[in-house]
Design a protein around this motif. Sequence first.
Motif, short mmCIF file in Angstrom:
data_model
loop_
_atom_site.label_atom_id
_atom_site.label_comp_id
_atom_site.label_asym_id
_atom_site.label_seq_id
_atom_site.Cartn_x
_atom_site.Cartn_y
_atom_site.Cartn_z
N CYS A 121 0.88 -1.17 0.00
CA CYS A 121 0.00 0.00 0.00
C CYS A 121 0.92 1.22 0.00
CB CYS A 121 -0.92 -0.02 1.23
SG CYS A 121 -2.07 1.36 1.26
N ALA A 122 1.11 1.78 -1.20
CA ALA A 122 2.09 2.85 -1.39
C ALA A 122 1.57 4.22 -0.98
CB ALA A 122 2.51 2.89 -2.87
N THR A 123 0.28 4.36 -0.78
CA THR A 123 -0.30 5.65 -0.43
C THR A 123 0.35 6.21 0.83
OG1 THR A 123 -2.39 5.04 -1.46
CG2 THR A 123 -2.46 6.86 0.12
N GLY A 124 0.91 7.41 0.71
CA GLY A 124 1.52 8.08 1.85
C GLY A 124 2.93 7.64 2.16
N ARG A 125 3.49 6.73 1.39
CA ARG A 125 4.85 6.26 1.64
C ARG A 125 5.83 6.95 0.69
NH1 ARG A 125 5.32 0.75 4.17
NH2 ARG A 125 3.19 0.09 4.60
N THR A 126 7.03 7.16 1.19
CA THR A 126 8.09 7.71 0.36
C THR A 126 8.76 6.58 -0.43
OG1 THR A 126 9.81 7.40 2.03
CG2 THR A 126 8.57 9.50 2.10
N GLY A 127 9.52 6.96 -1.42
CA GLY A 127 10.28 5.98 -2.18
C GLY A 127 11.22 5.20 -1.29
N GLU A 128 11.84 5.87 -0.35
CA GLU A 128 12.76 5.21 0.58
C GLU A 128 12.03 4.18 1.45
OE1 GLU A 128 12.62 8.51 0.09
OE2 GLU A 128 14.61 9.00 -0.72
N GLN A 129 10.84 4.53 1.91
CA GLN A 129 10.07 3.59 2.73
C GLN A 129 9.68 2.35 1.93
OE1 GLN A 129 7.06 6.46 3.86
NE2 GLN A 129 7.76 6.46 5.99
N MET A 130 9.31 2.55 0.67
CA MET A 130 8.96 1.40 -0.17
C MET A 130 10.19 0.54 -0.45
SD MET A 130 6.00 2.92 -2.65
CE MET A 130 6.53 4.63 -2.83
N ARG A 131 11.32 1.19 -0.70
CA ARG A 131 12.57 0.44 -0.92
C ARG A 131 12.91 -0.38 0.32
NH1 ARG A 131 17.25 4.05 -0.44
NH2 ARG A 131 16.54 3.83 1.71
N ARG A 150 -1.65 -10.18 1.35
CA ARG A 150 -3.09 -10.15 1.61
C ARG A 150 -3.44 -8.91 2.45
NH1 ARG A 150 -6.50 -14.28 0.89
NH2 ARG A 150 -4.82 -15.81 0.84
N THR A 151 -2.63 -8.63 3.46
CA THR A 151 -2.85 -7.45 4.31
C THR A 151 -2.71 -6.16 3.50
OG1 THR A 151 -2.08 -8.62 6.28
CG2 THR A 151 -2.03 -6.21 6.35
N GLU A 152 -1.68 -6.08 2.68
CA GLU A 152 -1.46 -4.88 1.86
C GLU A 152 -2.59 -4.71 0.85
OE1 GLU A 152 1.07 -2.53 2.32
OE2 GLU A 152 1.36 -3.71 4.13
N LEU A 153 -3.03 -5.80 0.24
CA LEU A 153 -4.15 -5.74 -0.71
C LEU A 153 -5.41 -5.23 -0.01
CD1 LEU A 153 -5.27 -6.30 -3.55
CD2 LEU A 153 -5.80 -8.62 -2.76
N GLY A 154 -5.65 -5.70 1.20
CA GLY A 154 -6.80 -5.23 1.97
C GLY A 154 -6.75 -3.72 2.21
N LYS A 155 -5.57 -3.21 2.52
CA LYS A 155 -5.41 -1.76 2.73
C LYS A 155 -5.69 -0.98 1.44
CE LYS A 155 -1.62 -2.27 6.07
NZ LYS A 155 -0.16 -2.02 6.23
N ILE A 156 -5.13 -1.47 0.33
CA ILE A 156 -5.34 -0.82 -0.96
C ILE A 156 -6.82 -0.84 -1.32
CG2 ILE A 156 -4.90 -0.99 -3.45
CD1 ILE A 156 -2.11 -2.26 -2.61
N ASN A 157 -7.46 -1.98 -1.14
CA ASN A 157 -8.89 -2.09 -1.46
C ASN A 157 -9.72 -1.11 -0.64
OD1 ASN A 157 -8.23 -4.11 -3.26
ND2 ASN A 157 -9.05 -5.78 -2.02
#
Length: 169
Positions: A121-131, A150-157
């Motif tokens: 769930c990339a919303t609100g995350r920086t590039g560094e946090q995703m890396r 599954r948890t990340e998909l739930g957040k995105i949904n």
Amino acid sequence: MTTDPPPGLTRFNTSSDSAARAALREVCASTAWGSELLAHRPYTTADTLFAASDTATAGLTAGDLAEAMAGHPPIGRPEPGDPTSAREQRGMAGASDALKAELLELNLAYQERFGHVFLICATGRTGEQMRDAVRIRIGNTPEQERAVVRTELGKINRIRLTRLVHAGE
């Protein structure tokens, strides 16, 4: 005092099955997830829709999860012309070329290890946090990673459903 449901939820509840299915497909590419949500219309509140989404996400098979992930572009490479992926990956917009190259390399290593795109769930995350997240998660076992995905998909949904139910406000 009764509160009317948000206009987007009313629209979703009263849409034809094909229109509602198309709207759900924009939220999650899993056919099983969309069918599950369609089967329980109408929803009285956004929270009941979110709960149904959580239940449907929890029940996805490995194949359903793969179908859902196939609808997500790799981090750092949003689909051209897709405002949703561009908005969600906004944290990569100002990333340096070095960070983008590192993330591409990590994405490829992740895909080789797990056989699917790195989903976060990339919303609100920086590039560094995703890396940093992909660096950590690449060490997961496949079972651990499926649970995280599954948890990340739930957040995105949930984020995408929120936009759907509040559209037009």
